[in-house]
Write a protein that holds these residues in place. Structure first.
Motif, short mmCIF file in Angstrom:
data_model
loop_
_atom_site.label_atom_id
_atom_site.label_comp_id
_atom_site.label_asym_id
_atom_site.label_seq_id
_atom_site.Cartn_x
_atom_site.Cartn_y
_atom_site.Cartn_z
N ARG B 80 0.81 -1.23 0.00
CA ARG B 80 0.00 0.00 0.00
C ARG B 80 0.84 1.27 0.00
O ARG B 80 0.38 2.33 0.41
CB ARG B 80 -0.97 0.00 1.20
N ASP C 111 -13.04 12.93 -8.84
CA ASP C 111 -12.98 13.16 -7.41
C ASP C 111 -12.42 11.98 -6.65
O ASP C 111 -12.29 10.88 -7.16
CB ASP C 111 -14.33 13.59 -6.85
N VAL C 112 -12.08 12.27 -5.42
CA VAL C 112 -11.39 11.35 -4.52
C VAL C 112 -12.08 11.44 -3.17
O VAL C 112 -12.62 12.49 -2.83
CB VAL C 112 -9.91 11.81 -4.39
N ILE C 113 -12.09 10.35 -2.43
CA ILE C 113 -12.68 10.41 -1.09
C ILE C 113 -11.75 9.72 -0.11
O ILE C 113 -11.05 8.77 -0.46
CB ILE C 113 -14.09 9.77 -1.07
N MET C 115 -12.34 8.31 3.81
CA MET C 115 -13.38 8.21 4.84
C MET C 115 -13.23 6.91 5.61
O MET C 115 -12.79 5.90 5.09
CB MET C 115 -14.77 8.26 4.22
N PRO C 116 -13.62 6.94 6.87
CA PRO C 116 -13.79 5.69 7.60
C PRO C 116 -14.93 4.91 6.97
O PRO C 116 -15.93 5.50 6.53
CB PRO C 116 -14.17 6.15 9.01
N THR D 82 -5.49 6.36 -8.19
CA THR D 82 -4.80 5.23 -7.58
C THR D 82 -5.81 4.12 -7.29
O THR D 82 -7.01 4.32 -7.40
CB THR D 82 -4.19 5.64 -6.23
N VAL D 85 -6.74 2.68 -1.08
CA VAL D 85 -5.83 2.43 0.03
C VAL D 85 -6.69 2.21 1.27
O VAL D 85 -7.32 3.13 1.78
CB VAL D 85 -4.86 3.61 0.23
N HIS D 86 -6.75 0.96 1.68
CA HIS D 86 -7.61 0.54 2.78
C HIS D 86 -6.72 0.24 3.98
O HIS D 86 -5.84 -0.60 3.90
CB HIS D 86 -8.39 -0.72 2.36
N THR D 87 -6.92 0.97 5.07
CA THR D 87 -6.08 0.75 6.24
C THR D 87 -6.95 0.55 7.48
O THR D 87 -8.07 1.01 7.56
CB THR D 87 -5.14 1.95 6.50
N ASP D 111 -11.87 0.49 10.08
CA ASP D 111 -11.03 0.75 8.92
C ASP D 111 -11.40 2.05 8.21
O ASP D 111 -12.44 2.64 8.44
CB ASP D 111 -11.04 -0.44 7.94
N VAL D 112 -10.50 2.44 7.36
CA VAL D 112 -10.54 3.72 6.66
C VAL D 112 -10.18 3.44 5.21
O VAL D 112 -9.42 2.51 4.93
CB VAL D 112 -9.50 4.66 7.29
N ILE D 113 -10.74 4.23 4.30
CA ILE D 113 -10.35 4.05 2.91
C ILE D 113 -10.08 5.41 2.28
O ILE D 113 -10.69 6.41 2.64
CB ILE D 113 -11.45 3.29 2.12
N ALA D 114 -9.12 5.42 1.38
CA ALA D 114 -8.89 6.60 0.54
C ALA D 114 -8.89 6.09 -0.89
O ALA D 114 -8.15 5.15 -1.21
CB ALA D 114 -7.56 7.27 0.88
N MET D 115 -9.73 6.67 -1.72
CA MET D 115 -9.82 6.15 -3.09
C MET D 115 -10.45 7.18 -4.02
O MET D 115 -11.29 7.97 -3.60
CB MET D 115 -10.63 4.86 -3.14
N PRO D 116 -10.04 7.16 -5.26
CA PRO D 116 -10.79 7.90 -6.26
C PRO D 116 -12.17 7.27 -6.40
O PRO D 116 -12.31 6.04 -6.30
CB PRO D 116 -9.97 7.67 -7.55
N LEU D 117 -13.16 8.10 -6.64
CA LEU D 117 -14.51 7.55 -6.75
C LEU D 117 -14.68 6.73 -8.03
O LEU D 117 -15.65 6.01 -8.18
CB LEU D 117 -15.54 8.68 -6.66
#
Lengths: 330, 330, 330, 330
Positions: B80, C111-113, C115-116, D82, D85-87, D111-117
């Protein structure tokens, strides 16, 4: 055109637009360092200034001027400004348990962060604020900062610049010796700055980085964050714009969220008018949310208020600000 | 117990576990700075060392040693680890168009970043690597780094420490004067380090921060990233562990992704064995992905290889590493 | 072993551990669907149940049961649970201005997000809660959820499962017909659930997904979020565990942050004891922060409380929960 | 004005601007559903259409049409896209070890995620694409999508809409019965669509959601991602714009990254010309990166190609797209 007043009593509190534009025009540095300039007043730092600064190192003590980058920070989500979200992609617990699948007993921990670049101690880049659609050096805002970032004056351009003489002006200590804290809403004037410098026995000049301590951050350490991020605060008066220009300082930083006094000095809706004058017009780099308390104690004890300041931003391509850990080397 | 060899030819390439454990036991610093220590070899930096370093400032030139924090970086997603994702929450385009709703003509740009703390130029914190379930100073890994972060040795503890004498060892230049670049897979030995220091005319001792230039980063600037993040690279041999211990240096950094030679020096599965020795056992702070090219040119031109190095990490609570912009002040 | 009481008055308010463990043992479904099971009570949904559910579609109306995924949401940062941070990587403003560099007049927004996964309307996965170190189906928690995510029961396994008959129990409306809102702290009992079902004229059985409306979410729409995320709330009593088990429902969801009553029903420190019973022991999938208000109005108007419910999670590999937009198809 | 050709051979491969604008003007739906419309062709779904769709449920089988939201996905960083990114912010390992500090033996994982939609299976919102500075329904792009998101046509408006009759057109299977996969670069024509529908025995009409399977995704499952995200692909020809308009379908989705054929059908620089016609002009909602393989097998086996499709987006305020897990209910 007369020079705008340095006295807050002279401000027309009904007319922020005029008060801003008068100062923008009077103190504008556009073109001063050429059409292609990306540094603004950081250009005032030269190598001889840094030699002067290095000679100020007399004890070898280092003091960090950063606040903690912590999930329990002051941000409350205004304009999507959250506190940092720091998460682990590998942990010691997993390593100890043998969950990681690495050979010969090695284990690791790794981490990720998501944060606004202005969530804690930071520099504002020159692309952070615009004046009537114009950015630093007379460029159109939409030519400079798009959703791809600051294509012209990104903070990366300052990566090898911001090391200079730092001068602490502990205005909180000078004006309120019993508490060392200014009240929220206190507008710091040119007279306050000059009186503090005189009391400290320091002069301020070209290329210096001035650190103004109000004491508000110390208050949050005692009373909790409350509205530190965006609420009432002591800070520089709009009327200091001329002083910020004429002193030829390279940069300025405070221990508050927003550098200038809040509420702003108008009776009609206004928002950070001093930013509007100094960033796009003067080209001044501003630091916010610095922790100046330990440094203030050290300077008071040794009665010496200048030092080598090393505060290079992270060279994040196209960023309009950068988280930093500035250090004073005494 | 005999002292582990400093000669790569002596390594048992079938047995990384034994080669690691021999060095771990021989060079372990646990308890050296007390049970509560959180700094490891950074303790070797003292105020007199910093005064010595400040005296090295002779020109006032500042060189940033950071690579760009850029979306087009070397990371490919392993574990990651992505490149930074930098996005704008406000732009100049919106400001210029009048989309922002602010009064008196002020406009703003703001930004957010999401990134692994080790995506670009960084320090490894002491909680980054474990040896058979144990962290620095003999603590259990699961007592130190949980999913809440590094509860004990977080990088924030080094916030006001990492300013010292920096010494550049341009091993690429010394061993390959025609290209100034070592081949991928080249293991840098104690002999290489000592020969380079001798050629540069520098001595290395307690509290110094040693920067080892291999030239690999310069190669990526010319040829593209390729497998810079995790692939073959020149780097320190496992056999340098004793030198890293006995010199009493405070920290070390390289221009490569992973500090040590890759592939690692074994014929069976192995992964970063030198990390396993030096971080949890010696307590050594390691820097990776530094840009040492401009500094190397400057040092070569002036034929002087030491300088004041200012490289404070961001005090991210509980982080096991920190993005940094280290600066050499010459 | 006697069956644990369904009457809150029988709870020993000094001893949450015993009250939890009695119910864990009494209602445990471990092994019921084999050693490799990853779905728990979702196994109760079969194709005939879905045919029954599809037959409930009589008007073709669709009602979303999701709250907004919005930066102005209820989260305040507890355990790093922030509201979603949604940022644009391309905008219409840039497209209109011609900043994007695309050919033939095409422009784009992206767009990007960050979030928990539990910041708003969601399913809890089976790896979300553990009971004394054990996860669903009797697995050790550290074998299931590491910092790499849920390696066994990740939410992706339910990707094609959660479509079934939904039954709304509007307990707020039944018990408080004048306001349709239960007070915070109101423990919903088995008697409350059964009385509501009887009043609605619905039966509840194997494979159903039960939606319990307390009315608290409606209150936040009127009064503001306040402590919706984690504060006092109406919710299921610990004593409903037996009913949740014996009814053989597939899943349950509420319009509150945490499904069960808060404060929890003990006079000593306690935290979500019903979760501890139902997720790892019963294997029950729980939904939280659903918006049941429009559905409740519709069901009341037509006096019919069951419908086709489609609520598949995003198949995020290894996630212990998923943001969802459940829809009732009436 | 003549109707633009539905035959790819008629395209002027030197002039994408004209080919786009001809179709934009010919097929534009601006104003069709009023000046305030935010749904475009989703308006074609009405309650009777959904009743028709619900009646298609004959087995109760549910098939997820989502790809995995996985760190090992197809994205390579183009335009900051990208993989997710799941943490984890809490883990089972920590819970098992007793690191979490919760009472009575409860433990948790979060958990938390960050990602392009748009990183994986998604809907494009109506604010995703602009045509010469204009957004859906004739609005100026900069009035619709700023850095605050889509202020007008955000995906949240479709939260309770996208449930309808789904029709699978397995063009890969029909045109290439031996492999069921079209070659990259294959432009799917109106003739291909109609021939496939005829072979399947389905008609397509107002309010339907059409799923076009090319087989490219199946190829990536076998051969690796390669350039799935943005590289050559089979997909709809620009010349299908008229068919997409005249059929009055509500939405369309494919198993490819970008819905339309790539490389685009021009010999000069071009980029997604069909998007430019259909999103801002027709108001068509487009789905991309769907997994249609299991559904195709099921439809082939039962020789029936329509079903109830439930594919509501997450109501992320102001988003120009949404990750989804669409389900076919057979």
């Amino acid at each position: 055109m007369s020079v705008p007043s340095a006295n807050p009593a002279d401000l027309d509190r009904q007319d922020p637009a005029s008060e801003v534009s008068a100062r923008a025009e009077a103190f504008r540095n556009w073109g001063r360092w050429g059409d292609d300039d990306v540094l603004g007043t950081l250009n005032f730092i030269d190598e001889s200034k840094r030699l002067e600064a290095a000679a100020l190192v007399r004890s070898g003590r280092v003091i960090s001027l950063a606040q903690a980058f912590d999930t329990n920070g002051p941000q409350k989500g205004w304009r999507r400004r959250t506190n940092p979200v720091h998460t682990m992609t590998d942990t010691g617990t997993d390593a100890e348990r043998g969950n990681q699948g690495f050979p010969h007993g090695i284990g690791g921990a790794d981490d990720v962060i998501a944060m606004p670049l202005q969530c804690s101690t930071q520099w504002d880049g020159l692309g952070h604020i615009f004046d009537r659609g114009m950015a630093w050096n007379g460029r159109r805002a939409g030519d400079v900062v798009t959703s791809d970032g600051d294509l012209v004056t990104g903070i990366e351009h300052a990566a090898s610049v911001i090391v200079s003489r730092g001068v602490l002006l502990d205005v909180g200590r000078h004006l309120r010796p019993e508490t060392c804290e200014l009240d929220d809403g206190h507008p710091i004037t040119v007279a306050d700055l000059e009186a503090t410098a005189a009391a400290h026995g320091v002069t301020i000049g070209r290329g210096d980085i001035v650190l103004v301590r109000t004491g508000q951050y110390a208050r949050t350490r005692r009373d909790g964050w409350n509205d530190y991020a965006g609420g009432p605060a002591p800070g520089l008066s709009l009327t200091t714009a001329g002083w910020l220009h004429s002193t030829e300082i390279a940069a300025i930083a405070t221990d508050t969220w927003g550098f200038e006094v809040r509420p702003n000095e108008f009776d009609v809706p206004a928002f950070q008018p001093l930013h509007q004058v100094v960033i796009p017009n003067i080209g001044l780099t501003i630091g916010e949310m610095w922790n100046l308390d330990e440094l203030a104690e050290a300077c008071a004890q040794r009665d010496s208020w200048d030092f080598l300041l090393s505060a290079a931003p992270l060279p994040i391509t196209g960023a309009v600000g950068s988280p930093i850990n500035p250090v004073a080397i005494l």
